[in-house]
Design a protein around this motif. Sequence first.
Motif, PDB file in Angstrom:
ATOM      1  N   ARG A  67      57.827  57.399   8.766  1.00 22.08           N
ATOM      2  CA  ARG A  67      57.347  58.698   8.275  1.00 22.08           C
ATOM      3  C   ARG A  67      56.982  59.618   9.435  1.00 22.08           C
ATOM      4  O   ARG A  67      56.212  60.559   9.290  1.00 22.08           O
ATOM      5  N   LEU A  68      57.519  59.325  10.599  1.00 21.87           N
ATOM      6  CA  LEU A  68      57.162  60.118  11.784  1.00 21.87           C
ATOM      7  C   LEU A  68      57.674  61.545  11.672  1.00 21.87           C
ATOM      8  O   LEU A  68      58.751  61.793  11.141  1.00 21.87           O
ATOM      9  N   THR A  69      56.889  62.464  12.220  1.00 26.91           N
ATOM     10  CA  THR A  69      57.330  63.859  12.253  1.00 26.91           C
ATOM     11  C   THR A  69      57.746  64.200  13.686  1.00 26.91           C
ATOM     12  O   THR A  69      57.212  63.649  14.654  1.00 26.91           O
ATOM     13  N   THR A  70      58.692  65.104  13.791  1.00 27.24           N
ATOM     14  CA  THR A  70      59.133  65.554  15.114  1.00 27.24           C
ATOM     15  C   THR A  70      59.093  67.085  15.148  1.00 27.24           C
ATOM     16  O   THR A  70      59.147  67.726  14.102  1.00 27.24           O
ATOM     17  N   ALA A  71      58.998  67.643  16.332  1.00 26.20           N
ATOM     18  CA  ALA A  71      59.065  69.101  16.465  1.00 26.20           C
ATOM     19  C   ALA A  71      59.705  69.438  17.796  1.00 26.20           C
ATOM     20  O   ALA A  71      59.705  68.625  18.731  1.00 26.20           O
ATOM     21  N   LEU A  72      60.253  70.636  17.833  1.00 19.40           N
ATOM     22  CA  LEU A  72      60.951  71.110  19.029  1.00 19.40           C
ATOM     23  C   LEU A  72      60.264  72.372  19.531  1.00 19.40           C
ATOM     24  O   LEU A  72      60.025  73.296  18.758  1.00 19.40           O
ATOM     25  N   GLN A 113      56.978  77.544  15.780  1.00 14.34           N
ATOM     26  CA  GLN A 113      56.539  76.404  16.598  1.00 14.34           C
ATOM     27  C   GLN A 113      55.022  76.260  16.493  1.00 14.34           C
ATOM     28  O   GLN A 113      54.499  75.149  16.369  1.00 14.34           O
ATOM     29  N   VAL A 114      54.324  77.386  16.546  1.00 19.11           N
ATOM     30  CA  VAL A 114      52.857  77.351  16.455  1.00 19.11           C
ATOM     31  C   VAL A 114      52.443  76.739  15.126  1.00 19.11           C
ATOM     32  O   VAL A 114      51.539  75.895  15.059  1.00 19.11           O
ATOM     33  N   ARG A 115      53.154  77.109  14.052  1.00 20.79           N
ATOM     34  CA  ARG A 115      52.813  76.564  12.726  1.00 20.79           C
ATOM     35  C   ARG A 115      53.080  75.054  12.671  1.00 20.79           C
ATOM     36  O   ARG A 115      52.289  74.292  12.114  1.00 20.79           O
ATOM     37  N   ALA A 116      54.192  74.636  13.250  1.00 25.88           N
ATOM     38  CA  ALA A 116      54.501  73.192  13.242  1.00 25.88           C
ATOM     39  C   ALA A 116      53.444  72.421  14.039  1.00 25.88           C
ATOM     40  O   ALA A 116      52.987  71.356  13.622  1.00 25.88           O
ATOM     41  N   VAL A 126      56.127  63.249  17.355  1.00 23.46           N
ATOM     42  CA  VAL A 126      56.931  63.312  18.575  1.00 23.46           C
ATOM     43  C   VAL A 126      57.312  64.765  18.851  1.00 23.46           C
ATOM     44  O   VAL A 126      57.992  65.406  18.046  1.00 23.46           O
ATOM     45  N   LEU A 127      56.866  65.258  19.973  1.00 21.41           N
ATOM     46  CA  LEU A 127      57.186  66.630  20.354  1.00 21.41           C
ATOM     47  C   LEU A 127      58.201  66.606  21.487  1.00 21.41           C
ATOM     48  O   LEU A 127      58.005  65.924  22.493  1.00 21.41           O
ATOM     49  N   VAL A 128      59.298  67.338  21.313  1.00 23.25           N
ATOM     50  CA  VAL A 128      60.292  67.453  22.379  1.00 23.25           C
ATOM     51  C   VAL A 128      60.228  68.894  22.869  1.00 23.25           C
ATOM     52  O   VAL A 128      60.273  69.833  22.063  1.00 23.25           O
ATOM     53  N   ALA A 129      60.105  69.069  24.181  1.00 23.22           N
ATOM     54  CA  ALA A 129      59.832  70.413  24.684  1.00 23.22           C
ATOM     55  C   ALA A 129      60.481  70.670  26.029  1.00 23.22           C
ATOM     56  O   ALA A 129      60.775  69.739  26.787  1.00 23.22           O
ATOM     57  N   THR A 130      60.710  71.954  26.296  1.00 24.67           N
ATOM     58  CA  THR A 130      61.031  72.366  27.663  1.00 24.67           C
ATOM     59  C   THR A 130      59.711  72.850  28.283  1.00 24.67           C
ATOM     60  O   THR A 130      58.833  73.351  27.572  1.00 24.67           O
ATOM     61  N   ALA A 156      47.627  76.577  21.154  1.00 24.53           N
ATOM     62  CA  ALA A 156      48.354  76.083  19.975  1.00 24.53           C
ATOM     63  C   ALA A 156      48.448  74.563  19.980  1.00 24.53           C
ATOM     64  O   ALA A 156      48.774  73.950  18.964  1.00 24.53           O
ATOM     65  N   LEU A 157      48.161  73.961  21.135  1.00 24.51           N
ATOM     66  CA  LEU A 157      48.346  72.510  21.294  1.00 24.51           C
ATOM     67  C   LEU A 157      47.456  72.014  22.419  1.00 24.51           C
ATOM     68  O   LEU A 157      47.212  72.733  23.383  1.00 24.51           O
ATOM     69  N   THR A 158      46.987  70.771  22.287  1.00 25.93           N
ATOM     70  CA  THR A 158      46.411  70.117  23.469  1.00 25.93           C
ATOM     71  C   THR A 158      47.176  68.814  23.663  1.00 25.93           C
ATOM     72  O   THR A 158      47.770  68.281  22.716  1.00 25.93           O
ATOM     73  N   LEU A 159      47.136  68.315  24.899  1.00 28.34           N
ATOM     74  CA  LEU A 159      47.880  67.085  25.186  1.00 28.34           C
ATOM     75  C   LEU A 159      46.961  65.867  25.236  1.00 28.34           C
ATOM     76  O   LEU A 159      47.357  64.804  25.670  1.00 28.34           O
ATOM     77  N   SER A 160      45.742  66.029  24.732  1.00 30.35           N
ATOM     78  CA  SER A 160      44.743  64.971  24.900  1.00 30.35           C
ATOM     79  C   SER A 160      45.053  63.703  24.102  1.00 30.35           C
ATOM     80  O   SER A 160      44.487  62.655  24.363  1.00 30.35           O
TER      81      SER A 160
END
Length: 436
Positions: free
Chosen positions: A103-108, A118-121, A128-132, A144-148
């Motif tokens: 049931r994992l979610t992913t976002a780009l 992206q902010v809403r996701a 799992v977040l995939v990013a440049t 919009a995000l923290t990496l903690s």
Amino acid sequence: MTKFTALGLAEPTLRGVTAEGYTTPTPIQSKLIPAMLAGRDVLGTAQTGTGKTAAFALPIVDALGAGAGRPEPRTCRALVLAPTRELAAQIEESIRALAVGTRLTTALVVGGVKPGPQVRALARGVDVLVATPGRLEDHLREGALTLSKVRVVVLDEADQMLDLGFIPAIRRLVAKLPRERQTALLSATMPPAIRTLAYEILRDPAEISVAPVSTPVEAVVQSVRHLDRTDKRDALAAILTARDVERAIVFTRTKRGADKVSRQLAEAGCDAVAIHGNKSQSQRQRALDAFRTGTARILVATDIAARGIDVDGVSHVVNYELPNVPEAYVHRIGRTARAGRSGVAVSLCEPDERPLLADIERLIGRRIAVEGAPASPAAASASPSEPTTERAAPPRRRRPRSSRSARPDTPSRPRPARSTPSHGAGPERSARDNTL
Ligand code: AMP
């Protein structure tokens, strides 16, 4: 031969493997998956097309899919960093497919598109977040995000990150990650700067290598044709109209060159599309989709497409212009002969480009067979099953890049921009736009 079931992956993860139609792990998968499942940091050297995406994706799916935990708002549990938008999109798609049994979610998160969705996701939290790097830094700055909460980090195509000037951004991002994490760094080549970065960010990594550094895929039959610039246009048309060209990528050094060549091909009646850094993200995606679905048989590209882009059935790569950086040659020709198939790479070399050819031959440690010239026995026997093996002069200390780009007759390779990023204009964008 190892089977996926023997690698220690949980049943929901194996469902994704089956859904993708994979039966046997590739060498990088056989080595990397158990190391990551054991919680090790990993330093991996692997050529493109070796199955390295699934190699890091499956342990992530396994680790996150097993637990009941859900991501908290504005956090992610795994982070994959990739140098280009196209590669990031491809990785995200691949992880989504492999996570089908969970049931994992992913976002780009990439530049060139509106940040709002992206902010809403991210607001909901994502597994799992995939990013440049550029756009990711934008979101971090805006809160919009923290990496903690990141547990697993993957840096893919680290050497291209270096080429595009992303390493300072990577260092800034790594500084925001929890100390307790698992990190995998993957690179097609291992220049000293990447090794230094690896020592900084990895803890006692398992070193995994499945191909000698900078060795082109053996299944690619490589040749070079010496000719004048004015003859390149006809030579290209002749190559592309040959019957055995299923799908081809034509590489140019510059964005203008890519546009010009695709126009010329269109005039010659070839179905070609162009992809480079001056195109909008939607144009780039459209071109790639047309190429992928077969609407366009020919993709004309700058080196932005040389990495990571995984399109099945690319039978030919044509280097209309040789790259200034020899490593790019390895990545270009790696677009063909993927997933165990053979492929052909032809380089059109004008007199001014001979020093670039020499650089490439030094890097790959062999001479490339010359077409239309009395060939050496090794070169003459070249066929898809018998790649040329003649050795070039032993590698010697390579000239620093500055001297290479200062060569009078070759366009210089602008240094990547290192300005502070902002939405849509961060290093990801500016580096690419200037360079490719
Ligand atoms: P990559 O190197 O990750 O870009 O993968 C190259 C190609 O190999 C992709 O089309 C993958 O779907 C495919 N692939 C990855 N792993 C396997 C496997 N175990 N068996 C067959 N194909 C695979």
